[in-house]
Design a protein around this motif. Structure first.
Motif, PDB file in Angstrom:
ATOM      1  N   SER A 265     -55.027 -49.220  -1.206  1.00  0.00           N
ATOM      2  CA  SER A 265     -54.131 -48.671  -0.167  1.00  0.00           C
ATOM      3  C   SER A 265     -53.465 -47.381  -0.636  1.00  0.00           C
ATOM      4  O   SER A 265     -53.239 -46.460   0.150  1.00  0.00           O
ATOM      5  CB  SER A 265     -53.074 -49.703   0.215  1.00  0.00           C
ATOM      6  N   GLU A 266     -53.171 -47.303  -1.955  1.00  0.00           N
ATOM      7  CA  GLU A 266     -52.557 -46.071  -2.496  1.00  0.00           C
ATOM      8  C   GLU A 266     -53.520 -44.893  -2.351  1.00  0.00           C
ATOM      9  O   GLU A 266     -53.132 -43.788  -1.976  1.00  0.00           O
ATOM     10  CB  GLU A 266     -52.200 -46.257  -3.979  1.00  0.00           C
ATOM     11  N   GLY A 267     -54.796 -45.150  -2.661  1.00  0.00           N
ATOM     12  CA  GLY A 267     -55.814 -44.095  -2.561  1.00  0.00           C
ATOM     13  C   GLY A 267     -55.969 -43.606  -1.132  1.00  0.00           C
ATOM     14  O   GLY A 267     -56.112 -42.420  -0.869  1.00  0.00           O
ATOM     15  N   LEU A 268     -55.897 -44.559  -0.194  1.00  0.00           N
ATOM     16  CA  LEU A 268     -56.040 -44.240   1.224  1.00  0.00           C
ATOM     17  C   LEU A 268     -54.866 -43.377   1.693  1.00  0.00           C
ATOM     18  O   LEU A 268     -55.042 -42.400   2.415  1.00  0.00           O
ATOM     19  CB  LEU A 268     -56.080 -45.548   2.015  1.00  0.00           C
ATOM     20  N   GLU A 269     -53.666 -43.769   1.237  1.00  0.00           N
ATOM     21  CA  GLU A 269     -52.445 -43.033   1.588  1.00  0.00           C
ATOM     22  C   GLU A 269     -52.507 -41.612   1.039  1.00  0.00           C
ATOM     23  O   GLU A 269     -52.107 -40.643   1.701  1.00  0.00           O
ATOM     24  CB  GLU A 269     -51.236 -43.755   0.997  1.00  0.00           C
ATOM     25  N   GLU A 270     -53.029 -41.505  -0.180  1.00  0.00           N
ATOM     26  CA  GLU A 270     -53.158 -40.204  -0.849  1.00  0.00           C
ATOM     27  C   GLU A 270     -54.096 -39.281  -0.047  1.00  0.00           C
ATOM     28  O   GLU A 270     -53.797 -38.111   0.161  1.00  0.00           O
ATOM     29  CB  GLU A 270     -53.737 -40.435  -2.245  1.00  0.00           C
ATOM     30  N   ASP A 271     -55.199 -39.876   0.441  1.00  0.00           N
ATOM     31  CA  ASP A 271     -56.155 -39.105   1.259  1.00  0.00           C
ATOM     32  C   ASP A 271     -55.481 -38.567   2.518  1.00  0.00           C
ATOM     33  O   ASP A 271     -55.673 -37.424   2.897  1.00  0.00           O
ATOM     34  CB  ASP A 271     -57.337 -39.996   1.678  1.00  0.00           C
ATOM     35  N   LYS A 272     -54.701 -39.433   3.163  1.00  0.00           N
ATOM     36  CA  LYS A 272     -54.021 -39.025   4.402  1.00  0.00           C
ATOM     37  C   LYS A 272     -53.039 -37.886   4.111  1.00  0.00           C
ATOM     38  O   LYS A 272     -52.959 -36.914   4.863  1.00  0.00           O
ATOM     39  CB  LYS A 272     -53.312 -40.231   5.018  1.00  0.00           C
ATOM     40  N   LYS A 273     -52.311 -38.013   2.992  1.00  0.00           N
ATOM     41  CA  LYS A 273     -51.352 -36.965   2.607  1.00  0.00           C
ATOM     42  C   LYS A 273     -52.064 -35.634   2.409  1.00  0.00           C
ATOM     43  O   LYS A 273     -51.615 -34.594   2.869  1.00  0.00           O
ATOM     44  CB  LYS A 273     -50.646 -37.353   1.294  1.00  0.00           C
ATOM     45  N   ILE A 274     -53.204 -35.688   1.691  1.00  0.00           N
ATOM     46  CA  ILE A 274     -53.966 -34.460   1.411  1.00  0.00           C
ATOM     47  C   ILE A 274     -54.397 -33.810   2.726  1.00  0.00           C
ATOM     48  O   ILE A 274     -54.192 -32.621   2.945  1.00  0.00           O
ATOM     49  CB  ILE A 274     -55.214 -34.762   0.539  1.00  0.00           C
ATOM     50  N   ARG A 275     -54.981 -34.612   3.629  1.00  0.00           N
ATOM     51  CA  ARG A 275     -55.489 -34.065   4.893  1.00  0.00           C
ATOM     52  C   ARG A 275     -54.363 -33.500   5.756  1.00  0.00           C
ATOM     53  O   ARG A 275     -54.494 -32.412   6.316  1.00  0.00           O
ATOM     54  CB  ARG A 275     -56.259 -35.139   5.674  1.00  0.00           C
ATOM     55  N   ASP A 276     -53.254 -34.226   5.832  1.00  0.00           N
ATOM     56  CA  ASP A 276     -52.113 -33.751   6.643  1.00  0.00           C
ATOM     57  C   ASP A 276     -51.531 -32.470   6.078  1.00  0.00           C
ATOM     58  O   ASP A 276     -51.200 -31.538   6.814  1.00  0.00           O
ATOM     59  CB  ASP A 276     -51.018 -34.829   6.723  1.00  0.00           C
ATOM     60  N   CYS A 277     -51.417 -32.423   4.746  1.00  0.00           N
ATOM     61  CA  CYS A 277     -50.832 -31.257   4.080  1.00  0.00           C
ATOM     62  C   CYS A 277     -51.682 -30.011   4.347  1.00  0.00           C
ATOM     63  O   CYS A 277     -51.160 -28.944   4.681  1.00  0.00           O
ATOM     64  CB  CYS A 277     -50.739 -31.533   2.576  1.00  0.00           C
ATOM     65  N   ILE A 278     -53.016 -30.169   4.245  1.00  0.00           N
ATOM     66  CA  ILE A 278     -53.923 -29.029   4.470  1.00  0.00           C
ATOM     67  C   ILE A 278     -53.836 -28.574   5.923  1.00  0.00           C
ATOM     68  O   ILE A 278     -53.715 -27.383   6.205  1.00  0.00           O
ATOM     69  CB  ILE A 278     -55.373 -29.408   4.094  1.00  0.00           C
ATOM     70  N   LYS A 279     -53.847 -29.541   6.865  1.00  0.00           N
ATOM     71  CA  LYS A 279     -53.797 -29.174   8.286  1.00  0.00           C
ATOM     72  C   LYS A 279     -52.495 -28.462   8.637  1.00  0.00           C
ATOM     73  O   LYS A 279     -52.499 -27.480   9.377  1.00  0.00           O
ATOM     74  CB  LYS A 279     -53.992 -30.423   9.157  1.00  0.00           C
TER      75      LYS A 279
END
Length: 218
Positions: free
Chosen positions: A30-44
Motif C-alpha cells: 500500500s505504501e508503494g501504491l501511495e508513493e506512485d499516486k504522489k509521484i503522478r499527482d506531483c508531476i501533473k
C-alpha cells in the motif's frame, strides 16, 4: 445490465503492459501504491502550473514508473513536450527536485525522462483534454466530439468511441451521449484498445468523458 470492465485491466498481460514496475512485500504494497499516486499527482500539478497558458493542455499521455532498490526511474510520455521545455531547459531538473521533496526519498536516486509520442491525437488522454477544453469554452458537445474524431483519423487509428455524460449543454436532466467511428471491438482481448476516463468541471456541473481508441489487432 451489461457488466462493464476497464478495457486496460481486461487486457493486462496480452496487449497491455503495466504502467508501474516494482516489487513489494504484501505489508509494504500500500505504501508503494501511495508513493506512485504522489509521484503522478506531483508531476501533473507541476505541468499544469508551468505549461503555457495559451494551450491549456497538459498533453501527458501516461507516466511510467520503475522502482529499484536505489533508483526510481520515471518516464513521462507527452504529446507536446515543447510546451514544457521550450522556455526553460532546466524545467526537468526543477520537476525532479519537486518530486524528490514530495517523496522525501533520501537514500534513493530519482531520474525523470520526457519522451515524445509520435501521434499525440491517437492517445485518448490527450484527446479527452482537448474535448474538455472545448466544453469549458462552451463549444457544442457534438462539434467537440466530431472534431476529436477528425483529429484521430489523421493518427491512423482503426476506430474510436467517445462518450460524454452529465448535464450536457447545461440541461437540467443529465444524459449520456456517444458517437462511434470505425470498429471498436471491446470483447476481443487480442484487439489493442486504449481507454481513458476524464472528469471536466464546467459551470453547469461535472461532465465525464470516456474515450476508447482501437489501435490495431495483435
Amino acid at each position: 445490465m451489461g457488466q462493464k470492465i476497464n478495457p486496460l485491466g481486461f487486457r493486462l498481460g496480452t496487449t497491455q503492459s503495466h504502467h508501474s514496475l516494482w516489487f513489494a512485500q504484501p505489508k509494504k504494497y500500500s505504501e508503494g501504491l501511495e508513493e506512485d499516486k504522489k509521484i503522478r499527482d506531483c508531476i501533473k500539478n507541476y505541468v499544469q502550473k508551468n505549461i503555457r497558458i495559451s494551450s491549456g493542455m497538459e498533453g501527458i499521455a501516461r507516466i511510467e514508473i520503475e522502482k529499484r532498490i536505489d533508483l526510481i526511474q520515471i518516464i513521462i510520455y507527452m504529446g507536446f513536450p515543447k510546451l514544457l521545455i521550450e522556455d526553460k531547459p532546466r524545467r526537468v531538473e526543477e520537476l525532479q527536485m519537486n518530486v524528490q521533496k514530495e517523496l522525501n526519498c533520501v537514500n534513493r536516486k530519482l531520474n525523470i525522462a520526457i519522451t515524445r509520442i509520435s501521434n499525440p491525437y491517437g492517445d485518448p488522454n490527450i484527446l479527452a483534454e482537448f474535448i474538455a477544453g472545448q466544453l469549458k469554452n462552451r463549444v457544442s458537445f457534438r462539434k467537440a466530439m466530431k472534431k476529436a474524431i477528425e483529429l484521430t483519423e489523421q493518427a491512423n487509428t482503426k476506430g474510436i468511441q467517445v462518450q460524454i455524460a452529465g448535464r450536457i449543454d447545461g440541461k437540467e436532466i443529465a444524459r449520456v451521449e456517444w458517437i462511434r467511428e470505425g470498429r471498436v471491438p471491446l470483447q476481443t482481448i487480442e484487439a489493442k484498445i486504449d481507454y481513458c476516463s476524464y472528469t471536466v468541471r464546467t459551470i453547469y456541473g461535472v461532465l465525464g468523458i470516456k474515450i476508447w481508441i482501437f489501435v490495431d489487432e495483435e
